[in-house]
Motif scaffolding. Structure first.
Motif, PDB file in Angstrom:
ATOM      1  N   UNK A  44      60.825  57.310   2.317  1.00 17.35           N
ATOM      2  CA  UNK A  44      61.481  58.099   1.279  1.00 17.35           C
ATOM      3  C   UNK A  44      61.331  57.379  -0.051  1.00 17.35           C
ATOM      4  N   UNK A  45      60.623  58.010  -1.002  1.00 20.94           N
ATOM      5  CA  UNK A  45      60.385  57.424  -2.313  1.00 20.94           C
ATOM      6  C   UNK A  45      58.944  56.983  -2.470  1.00 20.94           C
ATOM      7  N   UNK A  46      58.215  57.573  -3.402  1.00 21.46           N
ATOM      8  CA  UNK A  46      56.782  57.295  -3.517  1.00 21.46           C
ATOM      9  C   UNK A  46      56.500  55.880  -4.004  1.00 21.46           C
ATOM     10  N   UNK A  47      57.417  55.276  -4.784  1.00 24.26           N
ATOM     11  CA  UNK A  47      57.131  53.965  -5.359  1.00 24.26           C
ATOM     12  C   UNK A  47      57.256  52.831  -4.334  1.00 24.26           C
ATOM     13  N   UNK A  48      57.747  53.124  -3.147  1.00 24.43           N
ATOM     14  CA  UNK A  48      57.862  52.080  -2.127  1.00 24.43           C
ATOM     15  C   UNK A  48      56.926  52.317  -0.952  1.00 24.43           C
ATOM     16  N   UNK A  49      55.918  53.141  -1.142  1.00 22.20           N
ATOM     17  CA  UNK A  49      55.030  53.484  -0.023  1.00 22.20           C
ATOM     18  C   UNK A  49      53.970  52.427   0.251  1.00 22.20           C
ATOM     19  N   UNK A  50      53.696  51.577  -0.729  1.00 25.67           N
ATOM     20  CA  UNK A  50      52.549  50.659  -0.592  1.00 25.67           C
ATOM     21  C   UNK A  50      52.687  49.686   0.584  1.00 25.67           C
ATOM     22  N   UNK A  51      53.844  49.043   0.817  1.00 27.27           N
ATOM     23  CA  UNK A  51      53.945  48.156   1.994  1.00 27.27           C
ATOM     24  C   UNK A  51      53.667  48.873   3.305  1.00 27.27           C
ATOM     25  N   UNK A  52      54.111  50.110   3.425  1.00 30.30           N
ATOM     26  CA  UNK A  52      53.836  50.849   4.657  1.00 30.30           C
ATOM     27  C   UNK A  52      52.350  51.168   4.782  1.00 30.30           C
ATOM     28  N   UNK A  53      51.728  51.514   3.676  1.00 34.86           N
ATOM     29  CA  UNK A  53      50.296  51.864   3.696  1.00 34.86           C
ATOM     30  C   UNK A  53      49.450  50.667   4.106  1.00 34.86           C
ATOM     31  N   UNK A  54      49.801  49.475   3.569  1.00 32.77           N
ATOM     32  CA  UNK A  54      49.051  48.257   3.892  1.00 32.77           C
ATOM     33  C   UNK A  54      49.478  47.644   5.228  1.00 32.77           C
ATOM     34  N   UNK A  55      50.680  47.950   5.676  1.00 34.47           N
ATOM     35  CA  UNK A  55      51.202  47.292   6.871  1.00 34.47           C
ATOM     36  C   UNK A  55      51.029  48.106   8.138  1.00 34.47           C
ATOM     37  N   UNK A  56      52.063  48.830   8.562  1.00 38.23           N
ATOM     38  CA  UNK A  56      51.985  49.534   9.846  1.00 38.23           C
ATOM     39  C   UNK A  56      50.959  50.667   9.862  1.00 38.23           C
ATOM     40  N   UNK A  57      50.567  51.145   8.673  1.00 32.34           N
ATOM     41  CA  UNK A  57      49.602  52.254   8.600  1.00 32.34           C
ATOM     42  C   UNK A  57      48.201  51.785   8.221  1.00 32.34           C
ATOM     43  N   UNK A  58      47.981  50.479   8.224  1.00 39.51           N
ATOM     44  CA  UNK A  58      46.682  49.916   7.852  1.00 39.51           C
ATOM     45  C   UNK A  58      45.567  50.523   8.696  1.00 39.51           C
ATOM     46  N   UNK A  59      44.486  50.923   8.034  1.00 41.69           N
ATOM     47  CA  UNK A  59      43.323  51.541   8.691  1.00 41.69           C
ATOM     48  C   UNK A  59      43.670  52.851   9.395  1.00 41.69           C
TER      49      UNK A  59
END
Length: 416
Positions: free
Chosen positions: A91-106
């Motif tokens: 929830x919240x677009x400005x905090x999406x980067x850790x999820x994108x690089x972490x659990x959603x990597x590749x």
């Protein structure tokens, strides 16, 4: 049963966080198990999101706030692995980067983003499922595949004037049961909220009608200032014309006790569910009565406006006078508002839309869709370097190296 790791920005009582808990409870009936996490440093004293989660039987945990994107990615990847998450919902677009690089990597897991703010960060990933809460954002992002309008939900079975009484609330506060009550349920934050609350206090103060009370439910960084302003109004009128209750984990009794409600966003939507006339408030000091003629416009803008008006206090006084002197008008608008709420943002219907979004994300996410956002991420890093070249260089280098060298450190799983 697919499992969802849900990342929140706050554990305080707020509309978006409560929406997330309500959604987690509702999608469980459709086969999705959710665990919610939020930063520990946002946990307030007194009522918090944990009270809501406990009542809804939703799992909620705290997470130490990471000091960098890399640290956040590692923490989120660890949590996703420990909780056996199949999907991550932020929830919240400005905090999406850790999820994108972490659990959603590749593309290892789908990433679903919900933006219930009034704008979407332009650096938000463009190849993930994006949920917006306003019609105008859905229209603005019509070019973007995977954009879905899911209105902030209202549990119209719980938020029902037939299910809740306001009598105990009135008695507990020592209010005169014969008075008319204007109620606001809101955060008392300088950002977005305080201007409307201040105008309401000033409007009731200027009216000096001993038969009208203003009751404000909530807390925030503007509370002390607003309490002082209310105290001055009360001293001038020699009565408790304005009452600030502080936060309530369950404010349904406050909605039920109202004759007129003033609010924006999710609070405005809940006001309609309670069958009460609504005055929509804008963040800069702007007020409009919700009517059949303008309901579509207010719904499109999620009961919010960035506009201001030359005399917000005077406009609010006029609307309040119209509503408080006409019981028949209050009844008609309340009945229309209840029907509007049930038909447009009831929780069961909105939960089905979320389930569809989860299903679609699980079917379509993979390394290719993840990789399509790499150019955007590289551009984000370039902008950081341009803004602060002295201190960002090292951090930028670390983040750029993650796909090649850091994946194993983030999560030791096979990538399908």
């Amino acid at each position: 049963m697919p499992r969802v790791l849900v990342q929140l920005n706050s554990l305080a009582l707020g509309g978006t966080q409560i929406n997330a808990v309500d959604f987690a409870a509702a999608v469980a009936a459709h086969g999705y198990e959710s665990v919610l996490v939020g930063p520990a440093d946002t946990l307030p004293r007194g009522p918090s999101l944990f009270d809501i989660a406990k009542e809804r039987a939703v799992k909620l945990e705290t997470l130490d706030r990471p000091r960098s994107t890399v640290a956040g990615a590692i923490a989120m990847a660890r949590l996703a692995k420990e909780r056996h998450a199949d999907l991550v919902h932020v929830y919240g677009s400005w905090t999406s980067r850790p999820a994108w690089w972490g659990p959603c990597l590749f593309g290892r897991r789908p990433l679903v983003l919900t933006v219930y703010e009034m704008a979407v960060d332009p650096m938000t990933p463009r190849h993930t499922e994006l949920i917006v809460g306003t019609k105008y954002l859905e229209e603005e992002f019509a070019w973007r595949a995977g954009t879905t309008l899911i209105s902030p939900p209202v549990d119209t079975s719980r938020d029902d004037p037939r299910a809740v009484s306001g009598d105990s609330f009135i008695n507990r506060l020592g209010l005169n049961p014969g008075n008319l009550r204007v109620v606001m349920v809101t955060r008392l934050d300088e950002d977005m909220k305080a201007a409307a609350v201040q105008a309401a206090i000033q409007a009731v103060g200027a009216n000096a009608n001993p038969g009208v009370d203003l009751v404000i439910v909530g807390t925030g960084d503007a509370e002390s200032r607003l309490r002082a302003l209310a105290g001055k109004v009360n001293a001038d009128q020699r009565r408790r014309a304005v009452v600030l209750t502080g936060p309530l984990a369950d404010p349904r009794c406050a909605y039920a006790a109202a004759d007129v409600l003033v609010g924006m966003g999710g609070s405005a939507a809940r006001s309609l569910a309670f069958g009460k006339p609504l005055i929509v408030a804008g963040e800069a000091g702007w007020f409009r009565m919700f009517t059949p003629d303008n309901s579509a416009e207010h719904f499109r803008n999620s009961f919010w406006s960035p506009e201001s008006m030359p005399d917000a206090v005077g406009e609010l006084r006029k609307i309040l006078h119209l509503l408080l002197t006409d019981a028949r008008l209050r009844e008609v608008l309340g009945r229309y508002g209840r029907d509007f709420a049930v038909g447009n943002f009831g929780l069961p219907a909105m939960a089905l839309h979320l389930v569809d979004t989860y299903d679609r994300a699980l079917r379509s996410t993979g390394v290719q869709s993840w990789a399509r956002d790499l150019p955007l991420e590289i551009e984000h890093l370039r902008r950081r370097l341009r803004r602060n070249p002295g201190s960002a260089t090292h951090r930028g280098a670390v983040q750029v190296s993650l796909p090649a060298a850091g994946a194993a450190n983030l999560e030791t799983e096979k990538t399908s």
